[in-house]
Motif scaffolding. Structure first.
Motif, PDB file in Angstrom:
ATOM      1  N   HIS A   1       0.831  -1.197   0.000  1.00 23.75           N
ATOM      2  CA  HIS A   1       0.000   0.000   0.000  1.00 23.75           C
ATOM      3  C   HIS A   1       0.870   1.253   0.000  1.00 23.75           C
ATOM      4  CE1 HIS A   1      -3.122   2.765   1.479  1.00 23.75           C
ATOM      5  NE2 HIS A   1      -3.995   1.869   1.084  1.00 23.75           N
ATOM      6  N   GLY A   2       1.984   1.156   0.743  1.00 19.75           N
ATOM      7  CA  GLY A   2       2.917   2.280   0.812  1.00 19.75           C
ATOM      8  C   GLY A   2       3.569   2.556  -0.543  1.00 19.75           C
ATOM      9  N   ALA A   3       3.835   1.491  -1.306  1.00 20.10           N
ATOM     10  CA  ALA A   3       4.458   1.678  -2.628  1.00 20.10           C
ATOM     11  C   ALA A   3       3.452   2.355  -3.564  1.00 20.10           C
ATOM     12  CB  ALA A   3       4.895   0.345  -3.202  1.00 20.10           C
ATOM     13  N   HIS A   4       2.231   1.886  -3.563  1.00 20.33           N
ATOM     14  CA  HIS A   4       1.131   2.504  -4.305  1.00 20.33           C
ATOM     15  C   HIS A   4      -0.118   1.722  -3.939  1.00 20.33           C
ATOM     16  CE1 HIS A   4      -1.386   4.185  -7.439  1.00 20.33           C
ATOM     17  NE2 HIS A   4      -0.423   5.004  -7.775  1.00 20.33           N
ATOM     18  N   ARG A   5      -1.204   2.416  -3.673  1.00 22.03           N
ATOM     19  CA  ARG A   5      -2.428   1.713  -3.257  1.00 22.03           C
ATOM     20  C   ARG A   5      -2.891   0.710  -4.290  1.00 22.03           C
ATOM     21  NH1 ARG A   5      -6.259   5.761  -0.012  1.00 22.03           N
ATOM     22  NH2 ARG A   5      -7.735   4.150  -0.585  1.00 22.03           N
ATOM     23  N   LEU A   6      -2.593   1.021  -5.533  1.00 21.44           N
ATOM     24  CA  LEU A   6      -3.000   0.108  -6.580  1.00 21.44           C
ATOM     25  C   LEU A   6      -2.239  -1.219  -6.512  1.00 21.44           C
ATOM     26  CD1 LEU A   6      -4.668   0.805  -9.432  1.00 21.44           C
ATOM     27  CD2 LEU A   6      -2.537  -0.177 -10.194  1.00 21.44           C
ATOM     28  N   VAL A   7      -0.983  -1.154  -6.080  1.00 16.88           N
ATOM     29  CA  VAL A   7      -0.188  -2.379  -5.947  1.00 16.88           C
ATOM     30  C   VAL A   7      -0.832  -3.267  -4.884  1.00 16.88           C
ATOM     31  CG1 VAL A   7       2.084  -3.333  -5.432  1.00 16.88           C
ATOM     32  CG2 VAL A   7       1.902  -1.139  -6.633  1.00 16.88           C
ATOM     33  N   ALA A   8      -1.232  -2.678  -3.770  1.00 14.51           N
ATOM     34  CA  ALA A   8      -1.903  -3.452  -2.720  1.00 14.51           C
ATOM     35  C   ALA A   8      -3.201  -4.045  -3.252  1.00 14.51           C
ATOM     36  CB  ALA A   8      -2.179  -2.563  -1.509  1.00 14.51           C
ATOM     37  N   ASP A   9      -3.928  -3.289  -4.018  1.00 15.32           N
ATOM     38  CA  ASP A   9      -5.211  -3.771  -4.528  1.00 15.32           C
ATOM     39  C   ASP A   9      -5.039  -4.980  -5.445  1.00 15.32           C
ATOM     40  OD1 ASP A   9      -8.124  -3.465  -4.937  1.00 15.32           O
ATOM     41  OD2 ASP A   9      -7.529  -3.035  -6.996  1.00 15.32           O
ATOM     42  N   VAL A  10      -3.985  -4.964  -6.249  1.00 14.34           N
ATOM     43  CA  VAL A  10      -3.801  -6.063  -7.203  1.00 14.34           C
ATOM     44  C   VAL A  10      -3.159  -7.276  -6.526  1.00 14.34           C
ATOM     45  CG1 VAL A  10      -2.632  -6.785  -9.336  1.00 14.34           C
ATOM     46  CG2 VAL A  10      -3.614  -4.478  -9.169  1.00 14.34           C
ATOM     47  N   VAL A  11      -2.133  -7.040  -5.715  1.00  8.33           N
ATOM     48  CA  VAL A  11      -1.305  -8.149  -5.228  1.00  8.33           C
ATOM     49  C   VAL A  11      -1.912  -8.862  -4.018  1.00  8.33           C
ATOM     50  CG1 VAL A  11       1.005  -8.733  -4.330  1.00  8.33           C
ATOM     51  CG2 VAL A  11       0.763  -7.015  -6.140  1.00  8.33           C
ATOM     52  N   SER A  12      -2.705  -8.162  -3.197  1.00 10.95           N
ATOM     53  CA  SER A  12      -3.104  -8.730  -1.910  1.00 10.95           C
ATOM     54  C   SER A  12      -4.246  -9.725  -1.975  1.00 10.95           C
ATOM     55  CB  SER A  12      -3.533  -7.615  -0.957  1.00 10.95           C
ATOM     56  OG  SER A  12      -2.534  -6.632  -0.889  1.00 10.95           O
ATOM     57  N   PHE A  13      -4.896  -9.822  -3.114  1.00 12.68           N
ATOM     58  CA  PHE A  13      -6.133 -10.609  -3.153  1.00 12.68           C
ATOM     59  C   PHE A  13      -6.029 -11.777  -4.118  1.00 12.68           C
ATOM     60  CE2 PHE A  13      -7.091  -6.419  -1.558  1.00 12.68           C
ATOM     61  CZ  PHE A  13      -7.765  -6.726  -0.378  1.00 12.68           C
ATOM     62  N   LYS A  14      -7.022 -12.667  -3.978  1.00  4.36           N
ATOM     63  CA  LYS A  14      -7.015 -13.903  -4.733  1.00  4.36           C
ATOM     64  C   LYS A  14      -7.247 -13.687  -6.225  1.00  4.36           C
ATOM     65  CE  LYS A  14      -9.478 -18.034  -4.337  1.00  4.36           C
ATOM     66  NZ  LYS A  14     -10.672 -18.699  -3.826  1.00  4.36           N
ATOM     67  N   GLY A  15      -7.902 -12.601  -6.546  1.00  2.00           N
ATOM     68  CA  GLY A  15      -8.206 -12.399  -7.960  1.00  2.00           C
ATOM     69  C   GLY A  15      -8.521 -10.956  -8.278  1.00  2.00           C
ATOM     70  N   PRO A  16      -8.757 -10.672  -9.564  1.00  2.00           N
ATOM     71  CA  PRO A  16      -9.026  -9.304 -10.008  1.00  2.00           C
ATOM     72  C   PRO A  16     -10.503  -8.959  -9.828  1.00  2.00           C
ATOM     73  CG  PRO A  16      -8.944 -10.746 -11.902  1.00  2.00           C
ATOM     74  CD  PRO A  16      -8.714 -11.616 -10.703  1.00  2.00           C
ATOM     75  N   HIS A  17     -10.882  -8.672  -8.578  1.00  2.71           N
ATOM     76  CA  HIS A  17     -12.271  -8.309  -8.307  1.00  2.71           C
ATOM     77  C   HIS A  17     -12.702  -7.168  -9.240  1.00  2.71           C
ATOM     78  CE1 HIS A  17      -9.390  -6.707  -5.284  1.00  2.71           C
ATOM     79  NE2 HIS A  17      -9.771  -5.569  -5.822  1.00  2.71           N
ATOM     80  N   ILE A  18     -13.918  -7.268  -9.719  1.00  2.38           N
ATOM     81  CA  ILE A  18     -14.466  -6.169 -10.526  1.00  2.38           C
ATOM     82  C   ILE A  18     -14.504  -4.944  -9.617  1.00  2.38           C
ATOM     83  CG2 ILE A  18     -16.860  -6.923  -9.992  1.00  2.38           C
ATOM     84  CD1 ILE A  18     -16.025  -5.611 -13.388  1.00  2.38           C
ATOM     85  N   ASN A  19     -13.912  -3.835 -10.051  1.00  3.01           N
ATOM     86  CA  ASN A  19     -13.839  -2.691  -9.129  1.00  3.01           C
ATOM     87  C   ASN A  19     -14.917  -1.635  -9.366  1.00  3.01           C
ATOM     88  OD1 ASN A  19     -12.754  -0.563 -10.897  1.00  3.01           O
ATOM     89  ND2 ASN A  19     -10.871  -1.766 -10.918  1.00  3.01           N
ATOM     90  N   HIS A  20     -15.575  -1.678 -10.514  1.00  2.00           N
ATOM     91  CA  HIS A  20     -16.797  -0.896 -10.685  1.00  2.00           C
ATOM     92  C   HIS A  20     -17.550  -1.390 -11.903  1.00  2.00           C
ATOM     93  CE1 HIS A  20     -14.007   1.365 -13.331  1.00  2.00           C
ATOM     94  NE2 HIS A  20     -15.054   1.797 -13.994  1.00  2.00           N
ATOM     95  N   LEU A  21     -18.830  -1.072 -11.925  1.00  2.00           N
ATOM     96  CA  LEU A  21     -19.644  -1.289 -13.117  1.00  2.00           C
ATOM     97  C   LEU A  21     -20.336   0.036 -13.383  1.00  2.00           C
ATOM     98  CD1 LEU A  21     -21.427  -4.741 -12.742  1.00  2.00           C
ATOM     99  CD2 LEU A  21     -19.660  -4.126 -14.376  1.00  2.00           C
TER     100      LEU A  21
END
Ligand code: OOG
Ligand code: NI
Length: 455
Positions: free
Chosen positions: A207-227
């Motif tokens: 998260h400190g490197a970039h919030r987007l890095v935490a969003d992609v790397v920390s979870f099991k898959g690429p959750h849909i982030n909006h529709l």
């Protein structure tokens, strides 16, 4: 099994789009509220603007409006990107356009998987803006390696999904029941998982490197982030959101409100704070903000000349004022945007005669004389309708990313467009959006001249 009839990719996409919408309504209730608001506003617009309603009906676009949505995902590896391309191809969705978001401070590059061609778009226009994380832009080498190792271990597709992709490729499609199973399996890839893959401490460092890095790397898959549903009056929806308990971002991205809408206007509501459980000896509770809602209003697709004018006007605006995330200069920003865009013709004939936008021609069945398209248009033998822009805008996309990642996410990366690398990772070239629109325009003119015996 080759004798079993195949369901068309358009049908599979329509089922997928509605399954994704149902899942997201369930996961993010505010999205359901937004859908109702958009439906209400769209009905009001069609009611008060019979000319627009008639034009949409004449070009067979009424039905798609309420169906219309796009979504977005963020992938971690080249291999994920290559497989997602195969997954979307089963549903007739192909990569169009290349977007470099690094120049806007977000460490990803992207494409949009979408149906190609007017018939498929009319059947169901669902698109997915797909970004690939660029760990190469993260300066902390140890963290980069750690992130890459985690990503290399995860598998974002179910085994049944992978085998149905193989099946579709070998058999040239899926049967009705295979398609049903495929949609159910494919949706799994995009589901939200509140159990993080990484320890709380690593999450913090990512998260400190970039919030987007935490969003992609920390979870099991690429959750849909909006529709994103499409609205016919984005200003009205934006204005009514707060009364329904939805806080919109400060300003609408893209061009100002106009008589002749161009390209794409977008706004979103802020990401939710969601509970997350981090693994470890003692599970740690935390939270993550990633998922949000967005609305869009679409206008005419611009030619390279029109797009150059759009980009230069937007640059002029941004040289004078940058919208503050807290909304403090929102009305000033909208005023300057409106003033500067006075320079963009706001009349369909001017847009066409100056070669700024793409149009679809059709024959009306009225008597025709001569074979000059402009003369035939003036006689009423041909008609000309704006071709809707089906793609995205990098400056707007960066604004959407940022409003949902928090303002500290604005970072400077060396702009490093790398379409070649992206296409290598994808395993295919992306389609050039301008060539595609130009092709639709040329084909429509040819077909309508043929229809009145002028070809
Ligand atoms: C994608 C943001 C871009 C749009 O509509 O421009 C986008 C993301 O946040 O992953 O969806
Ligand atoms: Ni979006």
């Amino acid at each position: 099994s080759s004798r079993i009839p195949r369901l068309s990719p358009d049908h599979i996409r329509a089922r997928f789009s509605s399954a994704m919408s149902a899942m997201y309504r369930d996961e993010v209730p505010a999205y359901g509220t937004l859908l109702s608001l958009v439906a209400e506003v769209n009905a009001e617009v069609l009611d008060r603007d019979p000319v627009l309603a008639a034009n949409l009906a004449a070009t067979d676009q009424i039905d798609r409006i309420s169906e219309e949505r796009h979504g977005a995902i963020r992938l971690g590896t080249a291999q994920e990107l290559a497989t997602i391309r195969r997954l979307f191809a089963v549903m007739g969705m192909y990569p169009v356009g290349y977007y470099d978001l690094s120049e806007a401070g977000v460490p990803v590059h992207s494409t949009a998987f979408r149906p190609v061609g007017q018939a498929a778009l009319r059947r169901n226009p669902f698109r997915v803006f797909t970004s690939l994380l660029r760990l190469d832009l993260i300066s902390d080498r140890a963290l980069r390696n750690e992130a890459a190792a985690i990503l290399a271990r995860r598998d974002i597709f179910t085994p049944a999904c992978l085998s149905l992709i193989d099946r579709a490729e070998c058999d040239g499609g899926l049967s009705d029941s295979e398609a049903e199973q495929f949609v159910a399996e494919a949706v799994e890839t995009f589901r939200w998982h509140s159990d993080a893959l990484v320890l709380a401490d690593l999450y913090k460092r990512l998260h400190g490197a970039h919030r987007l890095v935490a969003d992609v790397v920390s979870f099991k898959g690429p959750h849909i982030n909006h529709l994103t549903p499409r609205t016919l009056d984005i200003d009205a929806v934006q204005a009514r959101m707060p009364a329904l308990g939805i806080a919109p971002k400060a300003v609408i991205e893209g061009p100002p409100r106009r008589h002749c809408p161009i390209l794409l206007r977008q706004t979103s509501f802020k990401a939710l704070q969601e509970a997350v459980r981090f693994p470890g000896d003692a599970a740690v509770e935390g939270s993550h903000t990633a998922r949000f809602g967005e609305i869009e209003a679409r206008g005419i697709a611009l030619t390279p000349k029109g797009r150059t004018l759009y980009d230069s006007l937007l640059d002029q605006v941004r040289a004078r004022i940058v919208p503050a995330a807290d909304g403090s200069n929102a009305s000033e920003y909208m005023r300057i945007l409106g003033d500067v865009f006075e320079a963009f013709p706001d009349d369909w004939d001017a847009i066409r005669s100056q070669g700024l936008g793409y149009f679809e021609w059709s024959a009306t069945g009225r008597p025709a004389a001569g074979d000059d398209p402009e003369a035939l248009l003036a006689q009423g033998a041909l008609r000309c309708d704006p071709i809707i822009y089906e793609d995205f805008l990098p400056v707007s996309a960066a604004g959407i990313f940022q409003s949902n990642l928090g303002d500290e996410a604005v970072q400077d990366f060396a702009a490093s467009r790398n379409q070649r690398q992206f296409e290598d990772d994808l395993g295919a070239p992306v389609l050039d959006e301008f060539a595609h629109y130009a092709g639709i325009e040329a084909a429509s003119l040819k077909a309508s001249l043929q229809a009145i015996g002028r070809a």
